[in-house]
Design a protein around this motif. Structure first.
Motif, mmCIF file in Angstrom:
data_model
loop_
_atom_site.group_PDB
_atom_site.id
_atom_site.type_symbol
_atom_site.label_atom_id
_atom_site.label_comp_id
_atom_site.label_asym_id
_atom_site.label_seq_id
_atom_site.Cartn_x
_atom_site.Cartn_y
_atom_site.Cartn_z
ATOM 1 N N ASP A 141 20.600 27.245 55.018
ATOM 2 C CA ASP A 141 21.917 27.172 55.831
ATOM 3 C C ASP A 141 20.931 26.633 57.543
ATOM 4 N N GLY A 142 21.028 25.137 57.577
ATOM 5 C CA GLY A 142 20.326 25.025 58.482
ATOM 6 C C GLY A 142 21.146 24.564 60.028
ATOM 7 N N ASP A 143 22.198 25.499 59.833
ATOM 8 C CA ASP A 143 22.715 26.182 61.545
ATOM 9 C C ASP A 143 22.202 27.320 61.679
ATOM 10 N N LYS A 144 21.782 27.992 60.449
ATOM 11 C CA LYS A 144 21.514 29.888 60.782
ATOM 12 C C LYS A 144 20.131 29.710 61.137
ATOM 13 N N MET A 145 19.274 29.770 62.271
ATOM 14 C CA MET A 145 17.896 30.200 62.408
ATOM 15 C C MET A 145 17.575 30.817 63.954
ATOM 16 N N SER A 146 16.750 31.826 63.216
ATOM 17 C CA SER A 146 16.369 32.850 64.230
ATOM 18 C C SER A 146 14.839 32.685 64.586
ATOM 19 N N ILE A 147 13.823 33.237 65.442
ATOM 20 C CA ILE A 147 12.498 33.048 65.803
ATOM 21 C C ILE A 147 11.969 34.434 65.814
ATOM 22 N N PHE A 148 10.872 35.045 65.376
ATOM 23 C CA PHE A 148 9.824 35.735 65.717
ATOM 24 C C PHE A 148 8.688 35.435 65.620
ATOM 25 N N GLY A 149 7.533 37.127 66.592
ATOM 26 C CA GLY A 149 6.550 36.321 66.069
ATOM 27 C C GLY A 149 5.432 37.327 66.736
ATOM 28 N N HIS A 150 3.822 37.527 66.468
ATOM 29 C CA HIS A 150 3.263 37.695 66.753
ATOM 30 C C HIS A 150 2.163 37.194 67.652
ATOM 31 N N SER A 151 2.010 38.168 69.178
ATOM 32 C CA SER A 151 0.910 37.456 69.723
ATOM 33 C C SER A 151 1.006 36.607 70.452
ATOM 34 N N MET A 152 -0.272 35.190 70.023
ATOM 35 C CA MET A 152 0.179 33.986 70.817
ATOM 36 C C MET A 152 1.425 33.567 69.388
ATOM 37 N N GLY A 153 2.037 34.249 69.243
ATOM 38 C CA GLY A 153 3.477 33.595 67.812
ATOM 39 C C GLY A 153 4.325 33.863 68.939
ATOM 40 N N VAL A 171 15.794 36.023 68.806
ATOM 41 C CA VAL A 171 14.329 36.537 69.047
ATOM 42 C C VAL A 171 13.611 37.491 69.173
ATOM 43 N N SER A 172 12.570 37.794 68.706
ATOM 44 C CA SER A 172 12.324 39.443 69.376
ATOM 45 C C SER A 172 10.389 39.015 68.586
ATOM 46 N N ALA A 173 9.658 40.193 69.077
ATOM 47 C CA ALA A 173 8.040 39.612 69.153
ATOM 48 C C ALA A 173 7.485 40.722 68.906
ATOM 49 N N PHE A 174 6.019 40.739 68.515
ATOM 50 C CA PHE A 174 5.246 41.582 68.147
ATOM 51 C C PHE A 174 3.926 41.724 68.969
ATOM 52 N N ALA A 175 3.908 42.597 70.141
ATOM 53 C CA ALA A 175 2.268 41.962 70.964
ATOM 54 C C ALA A 175 2.389 40.657 71.455
ATOM 55 N N PRO A 176 3.399 40.090 72.354
ATOM 56 C CA PRO A 176 3.531 38.635 72.645
ATOM 57 C C PRO A 176 2.303 38.896 74.191
ATOM 58 N N ILE A 177 2.455 37.231 73.717
ATOM 59 C CA ILE A 177 1.508 37.175 75.259
ATOM 60 C C ILE A 177 2.332 36.499 76.124
ATOM 61 N N ASP A 219 19.066 38.393 73.454
ATOM 62 C CA ASP A 219 18.888 40.149 72.905
ATOM 63 C C ASP A 219 17.710 40.793 72.673
ATOM 64 N N ILE A 220 16.780 40.693 73.574
ATOM 65 C CA ILE A 220 15.510 40.011 73.021
ATOM 66 C C ILE A 220 14.588 41.700 72.556
ATOM 67 N N LEU A 221 13.717 41.387 71.168
ATOM 68 C CA LEU A 221 13.543 42.955 70.761
ATOM 69 C C LEU A 221 11.840 42.401 70.790
ATOM 70 N N ILE A 222 10.898 43.829 71.713
ATOM 71 C CA ILE A 222 9.405 43.195 71.531
ATOM 72 C C ILE A 222 8.845 44.684 71.432
ATOM 73 N N ASP A 223 8.385 44.675 70.111
ATOM 74 C CA ASP A 223 7.371 45.928 70.261
ATOM 75 C C ASP A 223 5.850 45.735 70.902
ATOM 76 N N GLN A 224 5.311 46.580 71.583
ATOM 77 C CA GLN A 224 3.946 46.351 71.611
ATOM 78 C C GLN A 224 3.450 47.781 71.044
ATOM 79 N N ASP A 272 12.191 46.675 60.985
ATOM 80 C CA ASP A 272 13.909 46.791 62.024
ATOM 81 C C ASP A 272 13.264 45.229 62.925
ATOM 82 N N HIS A 273 12.831 44.595 62.839
ATOM 83 C CA HIS A 273 13.175 43.457 63.629
ATOM 84 C C HIS A 273 13.182 42.121 62.368
ATOM 85 N N ILE A 274 13.225 42.565 61.208
ATOM 86 C CA ILE A 274 13.912 41.635 60.897
ATOM 87 C C ILE A 274 15.440 41.822 60.494
ATOM 88 N N ASN A 275 16.274 43.455 60.922
ATOM 89 C CA ASN A 275 17.151 43.946 60.895
ATOM 90 C C ASN A 275 17.719 43.372 62.178
#
Ligand SMILES: N[C@@H](CCC(=O)N[C@@H](CS)C(=O)NCC(=O)O)C(=O)O
Length: 283
Positions: A141-153, A171-177, A219-224, A272-275
């Motif tokens: 479904d091209g109209d429904k997208m989300s994004i997450f990543g690690h460090s540089m990502g 949006v969420s991130a693991f240990a983002p810069i 509603d941003i989730l970050i794990d560090q 947790d992030h995918i949920n």
């Protein structure tokens, strides 16, 4: 040219972990991405983009991220682009692990040497979604997208969500810069790709971008991890926490005791992030 070629296909959690390659218009080179459609679908699934960190290809998260189980459970397609253009024969492109190949930093470069190929922001936010739409219209479904990543990502994911209000449901991130204009990795990359003007660097800094964010509620989730070897030198989640509080943006920053910067950390919290994303993508 929207055509793609399958280069790997492995059964996983009732779906198929695929890898495709294609000729990218933005990067002017062959690019690979991982693609996991949870089931041989009867309905279109929302898409979750995962941006990897320094030195990674699509393989790191595909083999070590543990995305497949939680993605299958939630009926979410996970799309995992590479971290830079490759094999472009730019002088110096393979000289260091934190600049050039494997280190695109998700910017559109403006410096002469890099600007033809290093267009990862446009690649991730525009070209890749178009390629997905053109090839998987029946699955995604091209109209429904989300994004997450690690460090540089993680930096890339936050920047994409903050620069393109409304494009991503979450949006969420693991240990983002989080504050690249203030850390060695970020300063080197932003100067190298964008030149010396600090105002241009700020266009790719989450702490700066969140100050002027005007868009749908995030509603941003970050794990560090607290034992992350790069925490004090490169990541600065506290800077982002302050910036979000000032801007009135909701951030759930979770400090995870004893975890480091590796995929052992990410895979522990992947579900947790995918949920988190499923809450918005499947709403
Ligand atoms: N190799 C670099 C660090 C690179 C690094 O930690 N990369 C992270 C992303 S920022 C990663 O995911 N590496 C690949 C892996 O763990 O599979 C160093 O020696 O300082």
């Amino acid at each position: 040219n929207m055509s793609i070629k399958e280069v790997a296909s492995n059964r996983s959690f009732g779906g198929w972990q695929k890898v495709y390659q294609h000729e990218s218009e933005e990067c002017k080179c062959t690019m690979r991405f991982g693609f996991f459609p949870p089931q041989a679908e009867i309905k279109k699934c929302p898409a979750l983009y995962y941006l990897s960190g320094l030195t990674c290809t699509e393989q790191n998260v595909v083999t070590k991220g543990g995305t497949q189980g939680p993605a299958a459970k939630n009926g979410i397609v996970v799309i995992t682009p590479d971290t830079s253009p490759r094999g472009c024969n730019i002088e110096g492109e393979n000289d260091s692990y934190d600049f050039g190949s494997g280190a695109g930093f998700y910017v559109n470069a403006t410096e002469d040497k890099w600007k033809t190929n290093y267009r990862m922001f446009a690649y991730v936010t525009k070209e890749l979604p178009q390629v997905i739409r053109a090839n998987f219209g029946d699955k995604v479904d091209g109209d429904k997208m989300s994004i997450f990543g690690h460090s540089m990502g993680g930096h890339g994911a936050l920047v994409c969500a903050l620069k393109e209000p409304g494009k991503y449901k979450s949006v969420s991130a693991f240990a983002p810069i989080t504050n690249p204009i203030q850390c060695p990795w970020g300063q080197k990359a932003l100067k190298g790709y964008l030149g010396d003007n600090i105002e241009d660097h700020k266009e790719y800094d989450s702490c700066e971008l969140v100050k002027k964010y005007k868009g749908p509620v995030l509603d941003i989730l970050i794990d560090q991890g607290t034992n992350d070897e790069f925490l004090k030198r490169e990541l600065f989640p506290d800077h982002f926490q302050t910036a979000c509080a000032d801007a009135g943006v909701k951030l759930n920053l979770r400090l995870q005791e004893g975890y480091d910067h590796s995929y052992y950390f990410m895979s522990s919290f992947m579900e947790d992030h995918i949920n988190h994303h499923a809450k918005y993508l499947n709403a």
